[in-house]
Scaffold this active site. Sequence first.
Site, short mmCIF file in Angstrom:
data_model
loop_
_atom_site.label_atom_id
_atom_site.label_comp_id
_atom_site.label_asym_id
_atom_site.label_seq_id
_atom_site.Cartn_x
_atom_site.Cartn_y
_atom_site.Cartn_z
CE LYS A 1 -5.64 3.91 2.81
NZ LYS A 1 -4.72 5.01 3.15
CG HIS B 1 -6.48 0.60 1.64
ND1 HIS B 1 -5.56 1.31 0.88
CD2 HIS B 1 -5.74 -0.09 2.56
CE1 HIS B 1 -4.34 1.04 1.31
NE2 HIS B 1 -4.43 0.20 2.33
CG HIS C 1 -2.04 3.80 5.97
ND1 HIS C 1 -1.95 3.72 4.59
CD2 HIS C 1 -2.21 2.53 6.40
CE1 HIS C 1 -2.05 2.45 4.21
NE2 HIS C 1 -2.22 1.71 5.30
CD GLU D 1 -1.59 7.03 10.02
OE1 GLU D 1 -1.18 7.83 9.16
OE2 GLU D 1 -2.53 6.23 9.80
CB CYS E 1 -0.94 -0.01 1.20
SG CYS E 1 -1.92 -1.52 1.29
CG PHE F 1 -0.43 -6.15 4.12
CD1 PHE F 1 -0.91 -5.42 5.19
CD2 PHE F 1 -1.33 -6.95 3.42
CE1 PHE F 1 -2.23 -5.48 5.58
CE2 PHE F 1 -2.67 -7.02 3.80
CZ PHE F 1 -3.12 -6.29 4.88
#
Length: 417
Positions: free
Chosen positions: A337, A342, A305, A316, A165, A403
Amino acid sequence: MELKRVVVTGLGALTPIGNNVPDFWEGLTNGVSGAAPIKGFNTEKFKTKFACEVKNFNPEDFLDKKEARKLDPFVQYALVSTEEAVKDGGFDFEKLDTNRIGVIWGAGIGGLKTFLDEISNFAKGDGTPRYNPFFIPKMIVDIAPGHISIKYGLRGPNFATVSACASSTNAMIDAFNYIRLGMADVIISGGSEAIINEAGMGGFNAMHALSTRNDDPATASRPFDKDRDGFVAGEGAGTIILEELEHAKARGAKIYAELVGGGMSADANHITAPHPEGLGARMVMTNALKDAGLTTADIDYINVHGTSTPLGDISETKAIGTLFGEDAYRLNISSTKSMTGHLLGAAGAIEAIAAILSVKNDIVPPTINHFTDDPAFDPKLNFTFNKAQKRTVRAALSNTFGFGGHNASVIFKKYED
């Protein structure tokens, strides 16, 4: 060696809430949700039956019918958003040195639909390998920048970045560095992704990564809400054209913002879970600020994010609190998002566009779908819940985490000559 300055001179977007930049920005600032029941395949037996699909898109409106069949959707999206960005930037490549214009693109997965179709067809057969000759060229991630370069005759640096991502943010950082080191004048960057199909949705469901709020898709993406239950899959593309400042000025280009810094780090913690204290997230933002020559006091907005996962949102936010200290309380923070879903490898690109336009327009898009406060988050933080806010945005930071523990951040600021 004096580093050259890098500015943004063209934008293009194909997203679940708008098929071009003006519509995308209008969707963001009005808090529009792109989530809806999936139309692309039969979801009857799937745990998650909704996503943020691109809507009202026909590739043949942009591409020759025969050519479109040779392209995976993630490449179609890339070409369409790039065409908008090239027009937006007023580029006439015949008048420019195309040996110094490149394409650096990001995608986390690439041609998943092509892979799924070809393997499914093989499995249904008698074992004879009857594969489409375009199978491999349609599927590989680097074919997107390849097609862009072929279309416009661009012979500068050309490759793809893959960091889940964080892919398109890493692509922008690479492009930024090539230009400021004097190795290119212009680079088309960004990312695209198209994973809303049986393999993509089934795979992420198997990981328990996706929201399963099938009774209310439009509110399923709930970053920082107590009842968040996973991310909502999205698809599309975003293109950011980066250009060396003097080159842009010489051709009379309009300038959206200046890209002033990029940071990278690794969580080194787990293949999917973020570091519980946000160490990697804190480090990547620290690195971006250092690269930009800025302090936490210079940042007015963070496009986080913020995937709407139970662990990710907490880590985060911890990172922001630890790094920014008291400066965290005058920031606007938002997760777009909540509207787009996403977009995986394309997330960094479309979220960078959101950050760029916030700097240009002094508007912070909201985090929609907030219903219940979560005591895990500091109530003094401004998450820009549910409604866009007007404020001066001198500089905006955009975070993307992938990831594998890949973290990448970029910082855009108002352009000053």
